[in-house]
Design a protein around this motif. Sequence first.
Motif, PDB file in Angstrom:
ATOM      1  N   SER A   1       0.821  -1.195   0.000  1.00  0.00           N
ATOM      2  CA  SER A   1       0.000   0.000   0.000  1.00  0.00           C
ATOM      3  C   SER A   1       0.863   1.255   0.000  1.00  0.00           C
ATOM      4  O   SER A   1       1.862   1.341   0.717  1.00  0.00           O
ATOM      5  CB  SER A   1      -0.910   0.012   1.230  1.00  0.00           C
ATOM      6  N   ILE A   2       0.460   2.216  -0.844  1.00  0.00           N
ATOM      7  CA  ILE A   2       1.143   3.515  -0.824  1.00  0.00           C
ATOM      8  C   ILE A   2       0.469   4.462   0.162  1.00  0.00           C
ATOM      9  O   ILE A   2       0.956   5.574   0.383  1.00  0.00           O
ATOM     10  CB  ILE A   2       1.174   4.156  -2.230  1.00  0.00           C
ATOM     11  N   HIS A   3      -0.642   4.047   0.750  1.00  0.00           N
ATOM     12  CA  HIS A   3      -1.377   4.897   1.687  1.00  0.00           C
ATOM     13  C   HIS A   3      -1.088   4.532   3.140  1.00  0.00           C
ATOM     14  O   HIS A   3      -1.190   5.373   4.029  1.00  0.00           O
ATOM     15  CB  HIS A   3      -2.893   4.774   1.431  1.00  0.00           C
ATOM     16  N   THR A   4      -0.764   3.257   3.385  1.00  0.00           N
ATOM     17  CA  THR A   4      -0.487   2.783   4.744  1.00  0.00           C
ATOM     18  C   THR A   4       0.782   1.929   4.693  1.00  0.00           C
ATOM     19  O   THR A   4       1.447   1.838   3.663  1.00  0.00           O
ATOM     20  CB  THR A   4      -1.657   1.941   5.287  1.00  0.00           C
ATOM     21  N   ASP A   5       1.107   1.291   5.811  1.00  0.00           N
ATOM     22  CA  ASP A   5       2.273   0.407   5.844  1.00  0.00           C
ATOM     23  C   ASP A   5       1.875  -1.050   5.609  1.00  0.00           C
ATOM     24  O   ASP A   5       2.653  -1.970   5.875  1.00  0.00           O
ATOM     25  CB  ASP A   5       3.007   0.536   7.183  1.00  0.00           C
ATOM     26  N   ARG A   6       0.652  -1.263   5.077  1.00  0.00           N
ATOM     27  CA  ARG A   6       0.190  -2.628   4.863  1.00  0.00           C
ATOM     28  C   ARG A   6       0.909  -3.284   3.690  1.00  0.00           C
ATOM     29  O   ARG A   6       1.205  -2.647   2.676  1.00  0.00           O
ATOM     30  CB  ARG A   6      -1.313  -2.669   4.599  1.00  0.00           C
ATOM     31  N   VAL A   7       1.129  -4.582   3.832  1.00  0.00           N
ATOM     32  CA  VAL A   7       1.614  -5.423   2.750  1.00  0.00           C
ATOM     33  C   VAL A   7       0.646  -6.597   2.631  1.00  0.00           C
ATOM     34  O   VAL A   7       0.363  -7.281   3.617  1.00  0.00           O
ATOM     35  CB  VAL A   7       3.046  -5.937   3.006  1.00  0.00           C
ATOM     36  N   PHE A   8       0.129  -6.816   1.434  1.00  0.00           N
ATOM     37  CA  PHE A   8      -0.816  -7.906   1.205  1.00  0.00           C
ATOM     38  C   PHE A   8      -0.073  -9.046   0.506  1.00  0.00           C
ATOM     39  O   PHE A   8       0.235  -8.965  -0.686  1.00  0.00           O
ATOM     40  CB  PHE A   8      -1.986  -7.434   0.346  1.00  0.00           C
ATOM     41  N   PRO A   9       0.237 -10.128   1.247  1.00  0.00           N
ATOM     42  CA  PRO A   9       0.980 -11.230   0.641  1.00  0.00           C
ATOM     43  C   PRO A   9       0.085 -12.068  -0.263  1.00  0.00           C
ATOM     44  O   PRO A   9      -1.148 -12.025  -0.142  1.00  0.00           O
ATOM     45  CB  PRO A   9       1.441 -12.039   1.861  1.00  0.00           C
ATOM     46  N   PRO A  10       0.665 -12.829  -1.181  1.00  0.00           N
ATOM     47  CA  PRO A  10      -0.136 -13.695  -2.043  1.00  0.00           C
ATOM     48  C   PRO A  10      -0.917 -14.720  -1.225  1.00  0.00           C
ATOM     49  O   PRO A  10      -0.484 -15.153  -0.155  1.00  0.00           O
ATOM     50  CB  PRO A  10       0.912 -14.371  -2.936  1.00  0.00           C
ATOM     51  N   GLY A  11      -2.090 -15.077  -1.734  1.00  0.00           N
ATOM     52  CA  GLY A  11      -2.927 -16.058  -1.061  1.00  0.00           C
ATOM     53  C   GLY A  11      -4.277 -15.483  -0.679  1.00  0.00           C
ATOM     54  O   GLY A  11      -4.468 -14.258  -0.634  1.00  0.00           O
ATOM     55  N   CYS A  12      -5.235 -16.356  -0.415  1.00  0.00           N
ATOM     56  CA  CYS A  12      -6.578 -15.937  -0.014  1.00  0.00           C
ATOM     57  C   CYS A  12      -6.580 -15.557   1.458  1.00  0.00           C
ATOM     58  O   CYS A  12      -6.037 -16.283   2.293  1.00  0.00           O
ATOM     59  CB  CYS A  12      -7.589 -17.058  -0.285  1.00  0.00           C
ATOM     60  N   GLN A  13      -7.179 -14.426   1.795  1.00  0.00           N
ATOM     61  CA  GLN A  13      -7.152 -13.911   3.165  1.00  0.00           C
ATOM     62  C   GLN A  13      -8.401 -13.087   3.447  1.00  0.00           C
ATOM     63  O   GLN A  13      -8.974 -12.476   2.543  1.00  0.00           O
ATOM     64  CB  GLN A  13      -5.901 -13.055   3.385  1.00  0.00           C
ATOM     65  N   ARG A  14      -8.815 -13.108   4.713  1.00  0.00           N
ATOM     66  CA  ARG A  14      -9.966 -12.319   5.132  1.00  0.00           C
ATOM     67  C   ARG A  14      -9.519 -10.884   5.385  1.00  0.00           C
ATOM     68  O   ARG A  14      -8.529 -10.649   6.073  1.00  0.00           O
ATOM     69  CB  ARG A  14     -10.581 -12.931   6.399  1.00  0.00           C
ATOM     70  N   MET A  15     -10.260  -9.933   4.834  1.00  0.00           N
ATOM     71  CA  MET A  15      -9.953  -8.517   5.005  1.00  0.00           C
ATOM     72  C   MET A  15     -11.156  -7.799   5.595  1.00  0.00           C
ATOM     73  O   MET A  15     -12.302  -8.084   5.213  1.00  0.00           O
ATOM     74  CB  MET A  15      -9.605  -7.865   3.661  1.00  0.00           C
ATOM     75  N   ASP A  16     -10.900  -6.871   6.510  1.00  0.00           N
ATOM     76  CA  ASP A  16     -11.982  -6.022   6.995  1.00  0.00           C
ATOM     77  C   ASP A  16     -12.178  -4.879   6.000  1.00  0.00           C
ATOM     78  O   ASP A  16     -11.517  -4.808   4.960  1.00  0.00           O
ATOM     79  CB  ASP A  16     -11.705  -5.511   8.413  1.00  0.00           C
TER      80      ASP A  16
END
Length: 312
Positions: A164-179
């Motif tokens: 993310s360029i807006h936060t420090d989040r990194v979304f790794p490959p794979g299926c995941q639950r997101m809020d």
Amino acid sequence: MLLATVAVVGLRILADRYDRTMTRAELLDPTARADRTDRDGPLNYLLVGSDRRPDDTGPEQRTDTILMVHVPAGLREGYLVSVPRDLLVDIPPSAGYPGGKDKVNAAYEHGGGGEAGARLLSATLARLTGIRFDGAALVDFAGLRSVIDLLGGVTMCVRTEVRSIHTDRVFPPGCQRMDGAQALDYVRQRYDLPGGDYDRQTHQQQLLGAMLQRAGETRLRENPVQLHRLIQAVGGSLTVDTNGVPVEDLLLALRGLSTDALRGVQVPSYPQTIDQVSYVVLDNGGEGLFEAVRGTRMSQWAGAHPHWVTRL
């Protein structure tokens, strides 16, 4: 027969609740509005997403998400056609704007945002594609965060790492639950992705599919308080133009459409720099996509152009 009657009555009650929470407006220009005397043909809807409320009159009124939702006759499958926001188009004149060439997402701004902006955008798309719309919705994507949270989050399958360029989040490959916050942050990203904005379009399509999937999984009817909150959140995020069709009729007509039958479609196009400005231009006139959406050959077009089609 009794169960069917109860189900129909329940759907009408839900539709009435939706109807009372949604904001109604004329979002379609007369040149972009379909004649609904023929109720047996395909349905085409315009979905416009923005981080700003429809009545926000501040600057930077461009919209980031433009989707044409195509449902062929029979109402058993659906296609989410993403229009690239940087697509170079001819925008017709409107009050205070003389018309001219610009990016398609600028039409909303040139129209003044809100209802007027949506009307100019619909007129621009009708001129480009020849498509007339059966209805339209203006979606406050930031407002969808509470909808996702009330659903208990959504499952998103990440194909390549996204930072993310807006936060420090990194979304790794794979299926995941997101809020809600995570999901909306994820679908906003387009930098450093292999397909750039095309990947972002696919992620937005996947989010809508994931929300529909999650809504079908939850047992909302057994929790009236949660259902009421969800209806309020959905209604508060939408401004709709149903072209005179009652909401309950739309829900009844589309009740057989499952998420497994949804496909994401990207407009055949490619990036091009013109006078030092980055645009997206149609590839070979869209390779027959708009003609397919106007008619009855969308499934054939999708089969012949798998590169531009994604299973959600």
